[in-house]
Enzyme design. Structure first.
Site, PDB file in Angstrom:
ATOM      1  CB  CYS A  89      37.646  16.691  32.508  1.00 55.20           C
ATOM      2  SG  CYS A  89      37.096  18.068  31.471  1.00 55.20           S
ATOM      3  CD  GLU A 107      40.723  16.295  36.054  1.00 53.04           C
ATOM      4  OE1 GLU A 107      39.697  16.444  36.725  1.00 53.04           O
ATOM      5  OE2 GLU A 107      41.089  17.087  35.165  1.00 53.04           O
ATOM      6  NE  ARG A 143      42.170  19.621  36.420  1.00 51.88           N
ATOM      7  CZ  ARG A 143      42.155  20.755  35.679  1.00 51.88           C
ATOM      8  NH1 ARG A 143      43.121  21.640  35.764  1.00 51.88           N
ATOM      9  NH2 ARG A 143      41.129  20.978  34.868  1.00 51.88           N
TER      10      ARG A 143
HETATM   11  P1  FAD Z   1      36.776  14.875  46.078  1.00 51.72           P
HETATM   12  O1  FAD Z   1      36.273  14.580  44.731  1.00 51.72           O
HETATM   13  O2  FAD Z   1      35.936  14.538  47.233  1.00 51.72           O
HETATM   14  O3  FAD Z   1      38.210  14.161  46.272  1.00 51.72           O
HETATM   15  C1  FAD Z   1      39.209  14.288  45.287  1.00 51.72           C
HETATM   16  C2  FAD Z   1      40.546  13.842  45.905  1.00 51.72           C
HETATM   17  O4  FAD Z   1      40.928  14.792  46.899  1.00 51.72           O
HETATM   18  C3  FAD Z   1      40.455  12.488  46.626  1.00 51.72           C
HETATM   19  O5  FAD Z   1      41.697  11.832  46.476  1.00 51.72           O
HETATM   20  C4  FAD Z   1      40.256  12.889  48.087  1.00 51.72           C
HETATM   21  O6  FAD Z   1      40.718  11.906  49.001  1.00 51.72           O
HETATM   22  C5  FAD Z   1      41.120  14.133  48.151  1.00 51.72           C
HETATM   23  N1  FAD Z   1      40.703  15.060  49.220  1.00 51.72           N
HETATM   24  C6  FAD Z   1      39.544  15.744  49.328  1.00 51.72           C
HETATM   25  N2  FAD Z   1      39.562  16.531  50.432  1.00 51.72           N
HETATM   26  C7  FAD Z   1      40.767  16.324  51.024  1.00 51.72           C
HETATM   27  C8  FAD Z   1      41.404  16.834  52.198  1.00 51.72           C
HETATM   28  N3  FAD Z   1      40.802  17.728  53.005  1.00 51.72           N
HETATM   29  N4  FAD Z   1      42.645  16.382  52.499  1.00 51.72           N
HETATM   30  C9  FAD Z   1      43.269  15.473  51.705  1.00 51.72           C
HETATM   31  N5  FAD Z   1      42.725  14.947  50.601  1.00 51.72           N
HETATM   32  C10 FAD Z   1      41.487  15.382  50.254  1.00 51.72           C
HETATM   33  N6  FAD Z   1      38.075  20.303  38.219  1.00 51.72           N
HETATM   34  C11 FAD Z   1      38.956  21.210  37.751  1.00 51.72           C
HETATM   35  O7  FAD Z   1      40.134  21.182  38.121  1.00 51.72           O
HETATM   36  N7  FAD Z   1      38.540  22.185  36.885  1.00 51.72           N
HETATM   37  C12 FAD Z   1      37.268  22.283  36.458  1.00 51.72           C
HETATM   38  O8  FAD Z   1      36.947  23.181  35.677  1.00 51.72           O
HETATM   39  C13 FAD Z   1      36.316  21.345  36.964  1.00 51.72           C
HETATM   40  N8  FAD Z   1      35.012  21.403  36.591  1.00 51.72           N
HETATM   41  C14 FAD Z   1      34.126  20.498  37.107  1.00 51.72           C
HETATM   42  C15 FAD Z   1      32.786  20.616  36.759  1.00 51.72           C
HETATM   43  C16 FAD Z   1      31.852  19.707  37.270  1.00 51.72           C
HETATM   44  C17 FAD Z   1      30.396  19.834  36.893  1.00 51.72           C
HETATM   45  C18 FAD Z   1      32.270  18.677  38.153  1.00 51.72           C
HETATM   46  C19 FAD Z   1      31.278  17.712  38.752  1.00 51.72           C
HETATM   47  C20 FAD Z   1      33.607  18.569  38.507  1.00 51.72           C
HETATM   48  C21 FAD Z   1      34.553  19.478  37.982  1.00 51.72           C
HETATM   49  N9  FAD Z   1      35.897  19.388  38.311  1.00 51.72           N
HETATM   50  C22 FAD Z   1      36.786  20.343  37.851  1.00 51.72           C
HETATM   51  C23 FAD Z   1      36.386  18.328  39.205  1.00 51.72           C
HETATM   52  C24 FAD Z   1      36.302  18.698  40.699  1.00 51.72           C
HETATM   53  O9  FAD Z   1      35.450  19.801  40.878  1.00 51.72           O
HETATM   54  C25 FAD Z   1      37.692  19.026  41.265  1.00 51.72           C
HETATM   55  O10 FAD Z   1      38.627  17.988  41.071  1.00 51.72           O
HETATM   56  C26 FAD Z   1      37.652  19.339  42.766  1.00 51.72           C
HETATM   57  O11 FAD Z   1      38.919  19.785  43.148  1.00 51.72           O
HETATM   58  C27 FAD Z   1      37.251  18.134  43.618  1.00 51.72           C
HETATM   59  O12 FAD Z   1      37.149  18.561  44.967  1.00 51.72           O
HETATM   60  P2  FAD Z   1      36.308  17.698  46.019  1.00 51.72           P
HETATM   61  O13 FAD Z   1      36.306  18.411  47.312  1.00 51.72           O
HETATM   62  O14 FAD Z   1      34.999  17.336  45.453  1.00 51.72           O
HETATM   63  O15 FAD Z   1      37.241  16.407  46.145  1.00 51.72           O
HETATM   64  N1  EPU Z   2      36.315  20.856  22.389  1.00 49.24           N
HETATM   65  C1  EPU Z   2      35.729  20.165  21.361  1.00 49.24           C
HETATM   66  N2  EPU Z   2      34.856  19.174  21.677  1.00 49.24           N
HETATM   67  C2  EPU Z   2      34.566  18.834  22.971  1.00 49.24           C
HETATM   68  C3  EPU Z   2      35.185  19.535  24.025  1.00 49.24           C
HETATM   69  C4  EPU Z   2      36.069  20.557  23.700  1.00 49.24           C
HETATM   70  O1  EPU Z   2      35.980  20.438  20.197  1.00 49.24           O
HETATM   71  O2  EPU Z   2      33.775  17.904  23.177  1.00 49.24           O
HETATM   72  C5  EPU Z   2      37.207  21.989  22.068  1.00 49.24           C
HETATM   73  C6  EPU Z   2      36.580  23.327  22.470  1.00 49.24           C
HETATM   74  O3  EPU Z   2      35.706  23.815  21.501  1.00 49.24           O
HETATM   75  C7  EPU Z   2      37.808  24.215  22.682  1.00 49.24           C
HETATM   76  C8  EPU Z   2      38.873  23.220  23.171  1.00 49.24           C
HETATM   77  O4  EPU Z   2      38.426  21.912  22.786  1.00 49.24           O
HETATM   78  O5  EPU Z   2      38.210  24.743  21.474  1.00 49.24           O
HETATM   79  C9  EPU Z   2      39.092  23.299  24.686  1.00 49.24           C
HETATM   80  O6  EPU Z   2      37.852  23.033  25.350  1.00 49.24           O
HETATM   81  P1  EPU Z   2      37.582  23.553  26.844  1.00 49.24           P
HETATM   82  O7  EPU Z   2      37.746  25.020  26.910  1.00 49.24           O
HETATM   83  O8  EPU Z   2      36.318  22.962  27.314  1.00 49.24           O
HETATM   84  O9  EPU Z   2      38.814  23.002  27.670  1.00 49.24           O
HETATM   85  P2  EPU Z   2      39.303  21.540  27.968  1.00 49.24           P
HETATM   86  O10 EPU Z   2      40.786  21.577  27.791  1.00 49.24           O
HETATM   87  O11 EPU Z   2      38.539  20.516  27.233  1.00 49.24           O
HETATM   88  C10 EPU Z   2      39.814  22.094  30.455  1.00 49.24           C
HETATM   89  C11 EPU Z   2      39.670  21.397  31.770  1.00 49.24           C
HETATM   90  C12 EPU Z   2      38.299  21.630  32.364  1.00 49.24           C
HETATM   91  C13 EPU Z   2      38.057  23.128  32.503  1.00 49.24           C
HETATM   92  C14 EPU Z   2      38.156  23.742  31.094  1.00 49.24           C
HETATM   93  C15 EPU Z   2      37.918  25.241  31.073  1.00 49.24           C
HETATM   94  C16 EPU Z   2      41.032  19.372  31.813  1.00 49.24           C
HETATM   95  C17 EPU Z   2      41.048  17.887  31.714  1.00 49.24           C
HETATM   96  N3  EPU Z   2      39.847  19.961  31.606  1.00 49.24           N
HETATM   97  O12 EPU Z   2      38.962  21.415  29.518  1.00 49.24           O
HETATM   98  O13 EPU Z   2      38.318  21.067  33.685  1.00 49.24           O
HETATM   99  O14 EPU Z   2      36.786  23.387  33.051  1.00 49.24           O
HETATM  100  O15 EPU Z   2      39.482  23.477  30.588  1.00 49.24           O
HETATM  101  O16 EPU Z   2      38.851  25.888  31.839  1.00 49.24           O
HETATM  102  O17 EPU Z   2      42.059  19.972  32.105  1.00 49.24           O
HETATM  103  C18 EPU Z   2      37.913  19.152  34.995  1.00 49.24           C
HETATM  104  O18 EPU Z   2      39.127  19.142  35.221  1.00 49.24           O
HETATM  105  O19 EPU Z   2      37.129  18.337  35.544  1.00 49.24           O
HETATM  106  C19 EPU Z   2      37.380  20.140  34.069  1.00 49.24           C
HETATM  107  C20 EPU Z   2      36.113  20.177  33.705  1.00 49.24           C
END
Ligand code: FAD
Ligand code: EPU
Length: 307
Positions: free
Chosen positions: A216, A299, A168
């Protein structure tokens, strides 16, 4: 909201502009610009070198007071171009391109490398800044070079060898990303489609994708001591699991509550304040520290007035 022009060279500045985030809450920007060329972006940087960039707002909590710095949004179509060279696997995407759209385009072109990022709402710029990803891969692994503008208003290119992608983290936060080059591998579109479907099914089954959230809220912590039944020293473990085991699911402050589906998601309801989310994060953090002796760090990016 009112609209005014800041200088004769015409960057349109919106005053008291709403900021669209996936939480669906939070304050406004005193000033917001949507530059439609690199020249306009450079003018924005000169106007306010401390400007903030809004991507898709999927990892962002804006404090209820809003922000005073100029906010720049790369939503103009000039930042949304995708160029794909199927033969070499080179893909160039503007910083404003939606990540799900890019994933779809590369799968259709039979290029592997981004299909594991399904279910991550983002712009390409925001995804690279955050090195978005998870257990199915991280975007940094596919990045070849990042094109950006620095705070002195100079256009720069960072080759992948110069970028320290980590969990991240990109180390590029001071830059304003304008476009990203990816190097992807030729593959069978049907196989990629299937893989993407599997990733989406996993996310749908374990995350509250339909609710208002920023994904997250805490990073997965590295354990500094063995934790029985959880993990060994040095291991990165799921913050969501710790939050769940600490009994935080369903906890709430005002309009913010810990998702029942995934402990690391805070979901918001109508009328929720950013202060509710921050208050709930504090309570969850304290309970996890109390139960496991592990301190979890945010995060999500939090924007506060005057930093
Ligand atoms: P923003 O939220 O708008 O900004 C985030 C940061 O990036 C800010 O500091 C902003 O200033 C900066 N930024 C944005 N664009 C630029 C640019 N062009 N130049 C410089 N800085 C910039 N994240 C994960 O890593 N894995 C996941 O699985 C994941 N699942 C998600 C699921 C859901 C339902 C949601 C709502 C979010 C999830 N996220 C996940 C978080 C999010 O999707 C990521 O962090 C994503 O990278 C954010 O991108 P954004 O364009 O929305 O950035
Ligand atoms: N788990 C629980 N309870 C919960 C959530 C998870 O027991 O409420 C257990 C799951 O059952 C599994 C383990 O924890 O055994 C891992 O769960 P998961 O696969 O959801 O992964 P995570 O480590 O909790 C990370 C990222 C997510 C990404 C998923 C899948 C971070 C902080 N989170 O979650 O990213 O989508 O892996 O790849 O690194 C985000 O960054 O915003 C985000 C959603």
């Amino acid at each position: 909201m009112s609209v005014a022009t800041e200088d004769a060279n015409a960057v349109v500045i919106e005053r008291d502009a709403p900021l669209s985030t996936w939480f669906g809450i939070g304050g406004r920007a005193d000033r917001l610009a949507r530059p439609s060329s690199v020249e306009e972006l450079l003018r924005c940087v000169r106007m306010d070198p401390a400007l903030r960039v809004l991507g898709d707002g999927a990892n962002l909590l804006v404090h209820d007071d809003g922000v005073s710095e100029l906010v720049v949004c790369l939503s103009d179509p000039c930042w949304e171009r995708i160029e794909i060279d199927q033969r070499t696997g080179r893909v160039l995407a503007g910083a404003g391109v939606s990540l799900p759209r890019l994933i779809k385009a590369t799968i259709e072109a039979g290029l592997a490398g981004l299909e594991g990022l399904g279910g991550i709402p983002a712009t390409v710029g925001g995804a690279v800044i955050m090195n978005a990803g998870g257990k199915f891969g991280q975007i940094g692994d596919a990045v070849q070079a990042v094109h950006a503008v620095d705070r002195a208003g100079i256009e720069v290119v960072r080759d992948r060898r110069e970028i320290r992608f980590d969990y991240r983290r990109s180390g590029l936060n001071e830059l304003i990303v304008t476009s990203v080059e990816f190097m992807l591998c030729p593959s069978d579109p049907a196989v990629l489609k299937e893989r993407h479907k599997e990733v989406m099914a996993y996310k749908k089954g374990s995350q509250p994708l339909a609710a208002d959230s920023a994904g997250c809220v805490f990073k997965n912590p590295l354990l500094d001591a063995d934790l029985e039944g959880i993990g060994a020293r040095g291991e990165r473990v799921s913050a969501g699991r710790l939050i769940d085991l600490a009994g935080c699911k369903g906890m709430s402050v005002g309009g913010a509550s810990v998702s029942e589906r995934h402990g690391n998601f805070i979901v918001t309801s109508r009328g929720c304040l950013a202060a509710d989310v921050l208050g709930l994060m504090g309570r969850v953090r304290a309970r996890v520290a109390d139960r496991f002796g592990v301190v979890i760090e945010p995060e999500i990016v939090v924007w506060r007035r005057d930093r």
